[in-house]
Design an enzyme around this catalytic site. Sequence first.
Site, PDB file in Angstrom:
ATOM      1  N   HIS A 157       0.878  -1.317   0.169  1.00  0.00           N
ATOM      2  CA  HIS A 157       0.183   0.009   0.001  1.00  0.00           C
ATOM      3  C   HIS A 157       0.753   1.215  -0.065  1.00  0.00           C
ATOM      4  O   HIS A 157       0.411   2.280   0.424  1.00  0.00           O
ATOM      5  CB  HIS A 157      -1.059   0.078   1.166  1.00  0.00           C
ATOM      6  N   SER A 278      15.204  21.744 -15.552  1.00  0.00           N
ATOM      7  CA  SER A 278      14.146  22.360 -15.900  1.00  0.00           C
ATOM      8  C   SER A 278      14.509  23.753 -16.526  1.00  0.00           C
ATOM      9  O   SER A 278      15.519  24.267 -16.266  1.00  0.00           O
ATOM     10  CB  SER A 278      13.196  22.752 -14.308  1.00  0.00           C
ATOM     11  N   LYS A 284      16.573  21.880 -10.393  1.00  0.00           N
ATOM     12  CA  LYS A 284      15.785  20.531 -10.893  1.00  0.00           C
ATOM     13  C   LYS A 284      16.641  19.692 -11.639  1.00  0.00           C
ATOM     14  O   LYS A 284      17.394  20.109 -12.486  1.00  0.00           O
ATOM     15  CB  LYS A 284      14.652  21.311 -11.518  1.00  0.00           C
ATOM     16  N   GLU A 291       9.825   8.971 -16.657  1.00  0.00           N
ATOM     17  CA  GLU A 291       8.330   9.295 -16.809  1.00  0.00           C
ATOM     18  C   GLU A 291       7.765   8.867 -18.404  1.00  0.00           C
ATOM     19  O   GLU A 291       6.657   8.491 -18.479  1.00  0.00           O
ATOM     20  CB  GLU A 291       8.449  10.743 -16.677  1.00  0.00           C
TER      21      GLU A 291
END
Length: 466
Positions: A157, A278, A284, A291
């Site tokens: 979970h 970024s 970043k 992704e």
Amino acid sequence: MSKMWAGRFSQASDALLEEFNASIKFDKRLYKEDIAGSIAHSAMLASCGIISQAEAASMKAGLEQILGEIERGEFSFLIADEDIHMAVEKRLGQIVGVDIAGRLHTARSRNDQVALDFRLYTQKSNLSIRGRLYTLIHTLFEIAREHTLSLMPGFTHLQHAQPVSLAYHLCAYIFMFMRDFDRLKSSYDRANLCPLGSAALAGTPHPIDRAQTAAALGFSAPTFNAMDSVSDRDFALEMLFNIATIFTHTSRLCEEIVLWCSSEFGFMKLSDKFSTGSSIMPQKKNPDVAELIRGKTGRVYGNLIALLTTLKSLPLAYNKDMQEDKEGLFDSVDTALISLEILAKMLKSSSFDKGAMMNACKKGHLSATDLADYLVKSCGVPFRQAHHITGRAVALAESLGKDLSELSKTELSSVDEVLNSDEALSALSLAASMQARRSYGGTSETSVQSQLDMISAWLDTNFSLS
Ligand code: ARG
């Protein structure tokens, strides 16, 4: 320009029809398979006495010349030629003359020709994807080998559950990818039958030798029923399903990579080579590769559903709907090849932060079950009571702002007299908790070592198949 099939037509095709009907824009990718199929077919026609050896020889030379022209970028692919099959045949006519080229299509139809080309392409792609999967498995194996003692929280979970080793967690993915590899292999073996010579749908009156072309093209035998051979594409469906399943697995791994690279987890660091920045936030470092692989799962699932739907309810045998079989498969194959390659490279160049993984294990009292098990196994305490005593130890740790594994012997024995021992204290150790799970397939160092041995043997056995 007059079409090869235009004998019974008195009007030329509308330009919009040509545009809509043609598949050459995408099926030109099948040129190698198409030419190999034609060379095998012409050789078989000659050895069966249907054309002369001299005709077959000039067809072969012409087809090889076309192969060279295509590979050098000298071939013009025209919408008016409709598809790769007619484009090659038309060019052959220009090279060897239509009297000879016109005999190539004896005992053959575009229906078995396309079924052959597409099957050969799928088989070739099956091998390339297996090669990439093999490299990914090998890469994960090398990382896992280094981390049989690196503790991290195992989750259920997405909550901390029990300490496991990073090697164990990675082995879980390795076994998924090994099954993906084996599934590709079994699809390959099932599809390795040659449809050439099925002709339009019913076979041919010419005395052909289908076993000869099957062998020449690397198949184990000819397909058994011509109507089935020209009308089904389940070999392509299997490929699309196999790729979709690979992406189910890679998307889960990539999701974890995204999580592990976040500051909340901090388990993993990607190399600069495989991360992105970024445009506005200079600090970043983004896991775009992971992704994107996760994101591309959508299109490969889509390609599977698209072909399933296209084939559904089609009456036998060939229908033009089936021309829609190619682009989705090409897309899934391309997507799988690049995704598997970059995933392996990204993993190889990344590093794991053992300290951060260990610290994460200290959140959530992961050794609570071990303490309760110790009380039952070594002290004869009934499980209910053991559960209760452990609960009180957890409450004490919380009140001290510590993890259960960080309690001192004095603190632990203050919970209950039965806990006043070195053994009770060592039951709290996270490493001991991991090492205690020695069952077959468990996370202990010895259990994981057997898994790694199994993987290593698999890597040796499948080296030549990849
Ligand atoms: N371009 C066609 C396809 O991809 C080739 C087969 C055409 N056959 C036919 N009977 N029209 O399916």
